[in-house]
Design a protein around this motif. Sequence first.
Motif, PDB file in Angstrom:
ATOM      1  N   ALA A 132      14.231  92.626  37.986  1.00  0.00           N
ATOM      2  CA  ALA A 132      14.799  91.928  36.831  1.00  0.00           C
ATOM      3  C   ALA A 132      13.668  91.372  35.977  1.00  0.00           C
ATOM      4  O   ALA A 132      12.768  90.698  36.487  1.00  0.00           O
ATOM      5  CB  ALA A 132      15.723  90.804  37.291  1.00  0.00           C
ATOM      6  N   LEU A 133      13.720  91.667  34.679  1.00  0.00           N
ATOM      7  CA  LEU A 133      12.714  91.195  33.738  1.00  0.00           C
ATOM      8  C   LEU A 133      13.371  90.321  32.679  1.00  0.00           C
ATOM      9  O   LEU A 133      14.474  90.626  32.215  1.00  0.00           O
ATOM     10  CB  LEU A 133      12.008  92.379  33.073  1.00  0.00           C
ATOM     11  CG  LEU A 133      11.244  93.317  34.014  1.00  0.00           C
ATOM     12  CD1 LEU A 133      10.709  94.521  33.254  1.00  0.00           C
ATOM     13  CD2 LEU A 133      10.111  92.579  34.707  1.00  0.00           C
ATOM     14  N   GLN A 134      12.692  89.244  32.309  1.00  0.00           N
ATOM     15  CA  GLN A 134      13.229  88.313  31.324  1.00  0.00           C
ATOM     16  C   GLN A 134      12.786  88.708  29.922  1.00  0.00           C
ATOM     17  O   GLN A 134      11.611  88.974  29.676  1.00  0.00           O
ATOM     18  CB  GLN A 134      12.762  86.894  31.627  1.00  0.00           C
ATOM     19  CG  GLN A 134      13.298  85.848  30.656  1.00  0.00           C
ATOM     20  CD  GLN A 134      12.749  84.465  30.948  1.00  0.00           C
ATOM     21  OE1 GLN A 134      12.439  84.149  32.092  1.00  0.00           O
ATOM     22  NE2 GLN A 134      12.630  83.646  29.910  1.00  0.00           N
ATOM     23  N   LEU A 135      13.757  88.748  28.989  1.00  0.00           N
ATOM     24  CA  LEU A 135      13.488  89.086  27.595  1.00  0.00           C
ATOM     25  C   LEU A 135      13.990  87.966  26.697  1.00  0.00           C
ATOM     26  O   LEU A 135      14.959  87.278  27.033  1.00  0.00           O
ATOM     27  CB  LEU A 135      14.186  90.386  27.191  1.00  0.00           C
ATOM     28  CG  LEU A 135      13.567  91.725  27.614  1.00  0.00           C
ATOM     29  CD1 LEU A 135      13.658  91.930  29.114  1.00  0.00           C
ATOM     30  CD2 LEU A 135      14.253  92.874  26.878  1.00  0.00           C
ATOM     31  N   ASP A 136      13.351  87.808  25.537  1.00  0.00           N
ATOM     32  CA  ASP A 136      13.884  86.891  24.535  1.00  0.00           C
ATOM     33  C   ASP A 136      14.712  87.690  23.529  1.00  0.00           C
ATOM     34  O   ASP A 136      14.808  88.923  23.615  1.00  0.00           O
ATOM     35  CB  ASP A 136      12.774  86.096  23.850  1.00  0.00           C
ATOM     36  CG  ASP A 136      11.739  86.976  23.154  1.00  0.00           C
ATOM     37  OD1 ASP A 136      12.085  88.109  22.741  1.00  0.00           O
ATOM     38  OD2 ASP A 136      10.582  86.541  23.018  1.00  0.00           O
ATOM     39  N   ALA A 137      15.309  87.004  22.565  1.00  0.00           N
ATOM     40  CA  ALA A 137      16.217  87.654  21.613  1.00  0.00           C
ATOM     41  C   ALA A 137      15.512  88.751  20.820  1.00  0.00           C
ATOM     42  O   ALA A 137      16.080  89.821  20.567  1.00  0.00           O
ATOM     43  CB  ALA A 137      16.810  86.609  20.669  1.00  0.00           C
ATOM     44  N   GLU A 138      14.273  88.511  20.437  1.00  0.00           N
ATOM     45  CA  GLU A 138      13.529  89.515  19.666  1.00  0.00           C
ATOM     46  C   GLU A 138      13.297  90.776  20.488  1.00  0.00           C
ATOM     47  O   GLU A 138      13.401  91.897  19.973  1.00  0.00           O
ATOM     48  CB  GLU A 138      12.194  88.931  19.212  1.00  0.00           C
ATOM     49  CG  GLU A 138      11.385  89.882  18.339  1.00  0.00           C
ATOM     50  CD  GLU A 138      10.077  89.272  17.878  1.00  0.00           C
ATOM     51  OE1 GLU A 138       9.232  90.017  17.356  1.00  0.00           O
ATOM     52  OE2 GLU A 138       9.906  88.040  18.043  1.00  0.00           O
ATOM     53  N   ASP A 139      13.000  90.599  21.770  1.00  0.00           N
ATOM     54  CA  ASP A 139      12.803  91.757  22.651  1.00  0.00           C
ATOM     55  C   ASP A 139      14.075  92.601  22.738  1.00  0.00           C
ATOM     56  O   ASP A 139      14.022  93.832  22.681  1.00  0.00           O
ATOM     57  CB  ASP A 139      12.407  91.297  24.056  1.00  0.00           C
ATOM     58  CG  ASP A 139      11.043  90.629  24.103  1.00  0.00           C
ATOM     59  OD1 ASP A 139      10.195  90.957  23.252  1.00  0.00           O
ATOM     60  OD2 ASP A 139      10.841  89.775  24.991  1.00  0.00           O
ATOM     61  N   PHE A 140      15.224  91.931  22.892  1.00  0.00           N
ATOM     62  CA  PHE A 140      16.488  92.670  22.990  1.00  0.00           C
ATOM     63  C   PHE A 140      16.758  93.463  21.717  1.00  0.00           C
ATOM     64  O   PHE A 140      17.255  94.593  21.772  1.00  0.00           O
ATOM     65  CB  PHE A 140      17.650  91.721  23.294  1.00  0.00           C
ATOM     66  CG  PHE A 140      17.807  91.400  24.752  1.00  0.00           C
ATOM     67  CD1 PHE A 140      18.261  92.358  25.648  1.00  0.00           C
ATOM     68  CD2 PHE A 140      17.484  90.145  25.241  1.00  0.00           C
ATOM     69  CE1 PHE A 140      18.395  92.073  26.998  1.00  0.00           C
ATOM     70  CE2 PHE A 140      17.616  89.846  26.590  1.00  0.00           C
ATOM     71  CZ  PHE A 140      18.070  90.814  27.472  1.00  0.00           C
ATOM     72  N   HIS A 141      16.448  92.895  20.571  1.00  0.00           N
ATOM     73  CA  HIS A 141      16.647  93.620  19.315  1.00  0.00           C
ATOM     74  C   HIS A 141      15.738  94.845  19.241  1.00  0.00           C
ATOM     75  O   HIS A 141      16.097  95.848  18.618  1.00  0.00           O
ATOM     76  CB  HIS A 141      16.388  92.698  18.122  1.00  0.00           C
ATOM     77  CG  HIS A 141      17.572  91.867  17.739  1.00  0.00           C
ATOM     78  ND1 HIS A 141      18.656  92.386  17.066  1.00  0.00           N
ATOM     79  CD2 HIS A 141      17.853  90.559  17.961  1.00  0.00           C
ATOM     80  CE1 HIS A 141      19.552  91.435  16.871  1.00  0.00           C
ATOM     81  NE2 HIS A 141      19.095  90.313  17.402  1.00  0.00           N
TER      82      HIS A 141
END
Length: 243
Positions: free
Chosen positions: A63-72
Amino acid sequence: MVKISKNRVKELARLRQKKHRLEEQLVVVEGLRTLSQLKYYGLRPLEQYLGESEQAIWAGVPALQLDAEDFHRICDSDNPQAVAALFALPAAGVKSFKTAFYLDGISDPGNMGSIFRSAAAFGLDALLLSPCCVEVSSPKVIRASLGSVYRVPHAIIELGELSVPGLQLVCAEMEEGTLLQNFRPSDGRLVVAIGSEARGLSRQIREMARESVRIGMEEQMESLNAAMAASIIAYHLHTLEQH
């Protein structure tokens, strides 16, 4: 949970393009409902991507943590949810079937995904796709299918492969043919050909097919889109099987 690296985000963002998906045989799938359905089907991703407050869906999967910009960057929807996962592409291949649809030039991802979803719901054995159909492994198709592209056997075939003894090829038409409620398939294998709402079925399919069916509608309605028509036909065939 480990925060994702910029290089890994860049690698995943490449998978938004068909060329790179096919080269690497990988796709990023987003959305809790779709991922939950894939888990129900028994599928496991290679990695899962989560927002800071999200819980992992699969135990034992990195499991890797992403911020909103990464998801976009890695997802193709306008407003991605803070949950996604990396899967191998859905495998193509149909070993055998009794009842199938032949999809002729279905180019809209939403329609294609919805047809897969209906095929899964009503127990179709397979979906056979013309070479000019939209890519089954595109993220939009996978989302619209709610993951059913991983469940329903499918294959890209040339039209000539349907010209075999014992196969009943039936065209779904708007104005001509047997009313669907009166249609009864023969005892052999059945393929119902469905075209796009804009272009309909090709002349070659119409010449190959020995019969056609139509969905009875009110006169003021010109047509149904491919996904709606496919769902109605799939439900009718499923009902016949149940009885």
